[in-house]
Design a protein around this motif. Sequence first.
Motif, mmCIF file in Angstrom:
data_model
loop_
_atom_site.group_PDB
_atom_site.id
_atom_site.type_symbol
_atom_site.label_atom_id
_atom_site.label_comp_id
_atom_site.label_asym_id
_atom_site.label_seq_id
_atom_site.Cartn_x
_atom_site.Cartn_y
_atom_site.Cartn_z
ATOM 1 N N GLY A 1 5.813 -15.070 3.644
ATOM 2 C CA GLY A 1 5.236 -13.978 4.172
ATOM 3 C C GLY A 1 3.839 -13.841 4.211
ATOM 4 N N ASN A 2 3.802 -13.027 5.045
ATOM 5 C CA ASN A 2 2.303 -13.527 5.437
ATOM 6 C C ASN A 2 1.248 -13.349 4.865
ATOM 7 N N ILE A 3 0.242 -14.449 4.934
ATOM 8 C CA ILE A 3 -0.868 -14.445 4.164
ATOM 9 C C ILE A 3 -1.425 -12.788 3.664
ATOM 10 N N GLY A 4 -1.640 -12.310 1.928
ATOM 11 C CA GLY A 4 -1.963 -11.806 2.104
ATOM 12 C C GLY A 4 -1.104 -10.718 1.358
ATOM 13 N N SER A 5 0.036 -10.842 1.834
ATOM 14 C CA SER A 5 1.634 -10.042 1.520
ATOM 15 C C SER A 5 1.567 -9.500 0.021
ATOM 16 N N GLY A 6 1.418 -10.345 -1.037
ATOM 17 C CA GLY A 6 1.676 -9.384 -2.048
ATOM 18 C C GLY A 6 2.657 -10.882 -2.726
ATOM 19 N N LYS A 7 2.305 -11.965 -2.751
ATOM 20 C CA LYS A 7 3.572 -13.039 -2.974
ATOM 21 C C LYS A 7 2.929 -13.106 -4.666
ATOM 22 N N THR A 8 1.854 -13.538 -4.228
ATOM 23 C CA THR A 8 1.308 -14.248 -6.040
ATOM 24 C C THR A 8 1.517 -12.603 -7.071
ATOM 25 N N THR A 9 1.382 -11.773 -6.527
ATOM 26 C CA THR A 9 0.958 -10.048 -7.343
ATOM 27 C C THR A 9 2.853 -10.499 -7.707
ATOM 28 N N PHE A 10 3.791 -10.410 -7.100
ATOM 29 C CA PHE A 10 5.414 -10.598 -6.769
ATOM 30 C C PHE A 10 6.034 -10.783 -8.140
ATOM 31 N N LEU A 11 5.195 -12.156 -7.537
ATOM 32 C CA LEU A 11 5.857 -13.255 -8.152
ATOM 33 C C LEU A 11 5.071 -12.887 -10.254
ATOM 34 N N SER A 12 4.455 -12.256 -10.191
ATOM 35 C CA SER A 12 4.069 -12.187 -11.295
ATOM 36 C C SER A 12 5.373 -11.458 -12.348
ATOM 37 N N HIS A 13 5.563 -10.621 -11.891
ATOM 38 C CA HIS A 13 6.716 -9.663 -12.427
ATOM 39 C C HIS A 13 8.024 -11.074 -13.274
ATOM 40 N N PHE A 14 8.661 -11.724 -12.061
ATOM 41 C CA PHE A 14 9.015 -12.385 -12.780
ATOM 42 C C PHE A 14 8.668 -13.435 -13.396
ATOM 43 N N LYS A 15 7.281 -13.130 -13.591
ATOM 44 C CA LYS A 15 7.062 -15.005 -15.131
ATOM 45 C C LYS A 15 7.293 -14.285 -16.850
ATOM 46 N N LYS A 16 8.249 -13.153 -16.773
ATOM 47 C CA LYS A 16 8.334 -11.955 -18.346
ATOM 48 C C LYS A 16 9.960 -12.235 -18.075
ATOM 49 N N CYS A 17 10.574 -12.856 -17.258
ATOM 50 C CA CYS A 17 11.796 -12.952 -17.076
ATOM 51 C C CYS A 17 12.443 -14.875 -17.963
ATOM 52 N N GLU A 18 12.618 -14.574 -19.007
ATOM 53 C CA GLU A 18 12.860 -16.068 -19.879
ATOM 54 C C GLU A 18 14.139 -16.664 -18.849
ATOM 55 N N ASN A 19 14.697 -15.652 -17.862
ATOM 56 C CA ASN A 19 15.673 -16.526 -17.281
ATOM 57 C C ASN A 19 15.426 -17.634 -16.614
ATOM 58 N N THR A 20 14.101 -17.499 -16.225
ATOM 59 C CA THR A 20 13.280 -18.181 -14.457
ATOM 60 C C THR A 20 12.167 -19.472 -14.303
ATOM 61 N N ILE A 21 12.314 -19.771 -14.666
ATOM 62 C CA ILE A 21 11.079 -20.239 -13.485
ATOM 63 C C ILE A 21 10.689 -19.988 -12.011
ATOM 64 N N VAL A 22 8.981 -19.803 -12.770
ATOM 65 C CA VAL A 22 8.259 -19.144 -10.935
ATOM 66 C C VAL A 22 7.254 -20.621 -10.673
ATOM 67 N N ILE A 23 7.358 -21.502 -9.378
ATOM 68 C CA ILE A 23 6.346 -22.392 -8.907
ATOM 69 C C ILE A 23 6.106 -21.135 -7.897
ATOM 70 N N GLU A 24 4.585 -21.192 -8.086
ATOM 71 C CA GLU A 24 3.686 -20.871 -7.260
ATOM 72 C C GLU A 24 2.944 -22.103 -6.439
ATOM 73 N N GLU A 25 3.093 -21.385 -5.005
ATOM 74 C CA GLU A 25 2.184 -22.310 -3.783
ATOM 75 C C GLU A 25 1.296 -23.589 -4.444
ATOM 76 N N PRO A 26 1.084 -24.669 -4.225
ATOM 77 C CA PRO A 26 0.092 -25.522 -5.213
ATOM 78 C C PRO A 26 -0.993 -24.996 -4.740
ATOM 79 N N VAL A 27 -1.829 -23.743 -4.834
ATOM 80 C CA VAL A 27 -2.791 -24.005 -3.504
ATOM 81 C C VAL A 27 -4.531 -25.117 -4.738
ATOM 82 N N GLU A 28 -4.083 -25.253 -5.175
ATOM 83 C CA GLU A 28 -5.341 -26.300 -6.186
ATOM 84 C C GLU A 28 -4.617 -27.602 -5.957
#
Length: 217
Positions: free
Chosen positions: A17-44
């Motif tokens: 999605g575009n910049i500011g489309s809510g990707k980080t917020t959307f990903l945060s929900h997947f972090k609660k799933c024990e069977n899932t690894i979440v990989i964020e953009e390596p902005v740092e």
Amino acid sequence: MSPRKLGNRPYTVCIEGNIGSGKTTFLSHFKKCENTIVIEEPVELWRDVSGTNLLELMYKDPSRYACTFQSYVQLTMLQLHTRETSHPYKVMERSIYSVRCFIENMKRMNVLQNVEAYLLEKWYDWALENTKVQADLIVYLRTTPEVVYQRMRTRARKEEDCVSLDYLKLMHQIHDEWLYDRTLFSVPSPVITLDADKNLEGMLEEFRVCADKIFNR
């Protein structure tokens, strides 16, 4: 749900999605799933390349730094794609595939020399042909440019100070051509398109529906 892998690799979902489309917020929900690894953009990583904030330089002087920045983005995204995991599901913020959207944007804005665009595209083609990079599903958080512009102003990342509404409109158009109209590049997997203009409560419901589709596939 019964976790499973496809052969020796995880079921891979790319959130686009575009910049500011809510990707980080959307990903945060997947972090609660024990069977899932979440990989964020390596902005740092992009903010500290041997002590240099390459992301900031790219936004401030794209004609000088766009090619350099995009080369590093392709490298870091490829590293994330090929990272091994024992989890049966992998959810990524963007992907090596959406790298082409940003190359296309730079071409349309005339900030890349022809030879620079050629080299970036050749490097992209080589990466896909010679590495085991795959996506099983793309979730497209589709937004209107005006909404993401306001979100971007609100979160106030210093590197994004010079990002204009026109830039966001062009990025929206390119994402739509790729994932909505499917006329720009090949699409590597099925696509779920979500209305990401909604507020947090609305997007939580979108996540629940999306997660059900992913884990029950």
